[in-house]
Design an enzyme around this catalytic site. Sequence first.
Site, PDB file in Angstrom:
ATOM      1  N   SER A  21       0.848  -1.196   0.000  1.00 43.79           N
ATOM      2  CA  SER A  21       0.000   0.000   0.000  1.00 43.79           C
ATOM      3  C   SER A  21       0.883   1.245   0.000  1.00 43.79           C
ATOM      4  O   SER A  21       2.053   1.171  -0.388  1.00 43.79           O
ATOM      5  CB  SER A  21      -0.944  -0.025   1.216  1.00 43.79           C
ATOM      6  OG  SER A  21      -1.936   0.964   1.087  1.00 43.79           O
ATOM      7  N   ASN A  22       0.349   2.369   0.400  1.00 42.68           N
ATOM      8  CA  ASN A  22       1.131   3.613   0.464  1.00 42.68           C
ATOM      9  C   ASN A  22       0.612   4.474   1.612  1.00 42.68           C
ATOM     10  O   ASN A  22      -0.284   4.069   2.342  1.00 42.68           O
ATOM     11  CB  ASN A  22       1.056   4.346  -0.884  1.00 42.68           C
ATOM     12  CG  ASN A  22      -0.372   4.684  -1.241  1.00 42.68           C
ATOM     13  OD1 ASN A  22      -1.046   5.455  -0.559  1.00 42.68           O
ATOM     14  ND2 ASN A  22      -0.876   4.057  -2.304  1.00 42.68           N
ATOM     15  N   ARG A  23       1.192   5.665   1.764  1.00 36.58           N
ATOM     16  CA  ARG A  23       0.945   6.484   2.960  1.00 36.58           C
ATOM     17  C   ARG A  23      -0.294   7.384   2.870  1.00 36.58           C
ATOM     18  O   ARG A  23      -0.495   8.242   3.713  1.00 36.58           O
ATOM     19  CB  ARG A  23       2.149   7.375   3.243  1.00 36.58           C
ATOM     20  CG  ARG A  23       3.404   6.601   3.554  1.00 36.58           C
ATOM     21  CD  ARG A  23       4.572   7.558   3.799  1.00 36.58           C
ATOM     22  NE  ARG A  23       5.834   6.838   3.877  1.00 36.58           N
ATOM     23  CZ  ARG A  23       6.244   6.160   4.947  1.00 36.58           C
ATOM     24  NH1 ARG A  23       5.513   6.142   6.021  1.00 36.58           N
ATOM     25  NH2 ARG A  23       7.399   5.516   4.924  1.00 36.58           N
ATOM     26  N   SER A  24      -1.105   7.234   1.846  1.00 39.88           N
ATOM     27  CA  SER A  24      -2.273   8.127   1.738  1.00 39.88           C
ATOM     28  C   SER A  24      -3.232   7.914   2.912  1.00 39.88           C
ATOM     29  O   SER A  24      -3.622   6.789   3.221  1.00 39.88           O
ATOM     30  CB  SER A  24      -3.012   7.865   0.418  1.00 39.88           C
ATOM     31  OG  SER A  24      -4.232   8.579   0.406  1.00 39.88           O
ATOM     32  N   ALA A  88      -4.555   7.582  -4.084  1.00 36.81           N
ATOM     33  CA  ALA A  88      -3.201   7.107  -4.388  1.00 36.81           C
ATOM     34  C   ALA A  88      -3.329   5.619  -4.720  1.00 36.81           C
ATOM     35  O   ALA A  88      -3.307   4.762  -3.846  1.00 36.81           O
ATOM     36  CB  ALA A  88      -2.283   7.338  -3.199  1.00 36.81           C
TER      37      ALA A  88
END
Length: 207
Positions: A21-24, A88
């Site tokens: 995943s990512n930091r959004s 994101a």
Amino acid sequence: MKFLITAGPTREAIDPVRYLSNRSSGKMGYALAKAALEEGHEVSLISGPVSLSTPGSANLVCIESAREMFDAVKTRINEADVAIFCAAVSDYRVADIAAEKIKKNNDELLLKLVKNPDILGSARQEFGFTGILVGFAAETENIEANAKGKLERKGCDFLVANDVSRSDIGFDHDSNEAVIYAKDGSETRLKLASKEDIARQIIERIR
Ligand code: PMT
């Protein structure tokens, strides 16, 4: 008007308990939904997993993966007058999701990734969307050139570019700073402000 807004991260499963995943945080997309509602618009908010409460009367559609977001957008986008892509989305997913939890038997583990569909890039040609199309660009270098490239390639009317290499704005922060590039060549600079303020200015520019 009817708005469709994507927000938050996507999660791409590795096995039943792990994901990429990512930091959004979803803060920017949820602020856009709130700002559109405040102006009296209807909002469908297609959101990855976040820890935020649903803004007012937004119609919340919860998804996890990029492919789920793709399907959710595809079935709803042509009901909208304005579509804003703030999520994101993971550009890649794991090719073969393990059915069981992966054991740590080896010193190295190689994951093969395959490309996810470009949802914003599908809006015009594949989904046939003819409304106002707004993309975001999360950039760490060559911001203006990359943003203008995305504006044109993806058939957007507006492209909101933010510098995600900075430590005070972008992913998971309460503030942002951005430039809105428009199809007509104009540029609107949004100075450092809360994501709520930035969102109001974006909705105002679209209006
Ligand atoms: O959620 P927050 O913590 O508040 O952070 C806000 C933000 C930094 C996530 C937001 O302001 C932002 O920049 N969103 C876009 C993030 C992004 O993935 O940008 P990108 O440059 O990789 O993608 C370009 C555009 O294509 C975006 O509109 C994105 O939603 C869309 N996209 C990308 C990949 C993909 N497979 N499908 C898409 O639709």
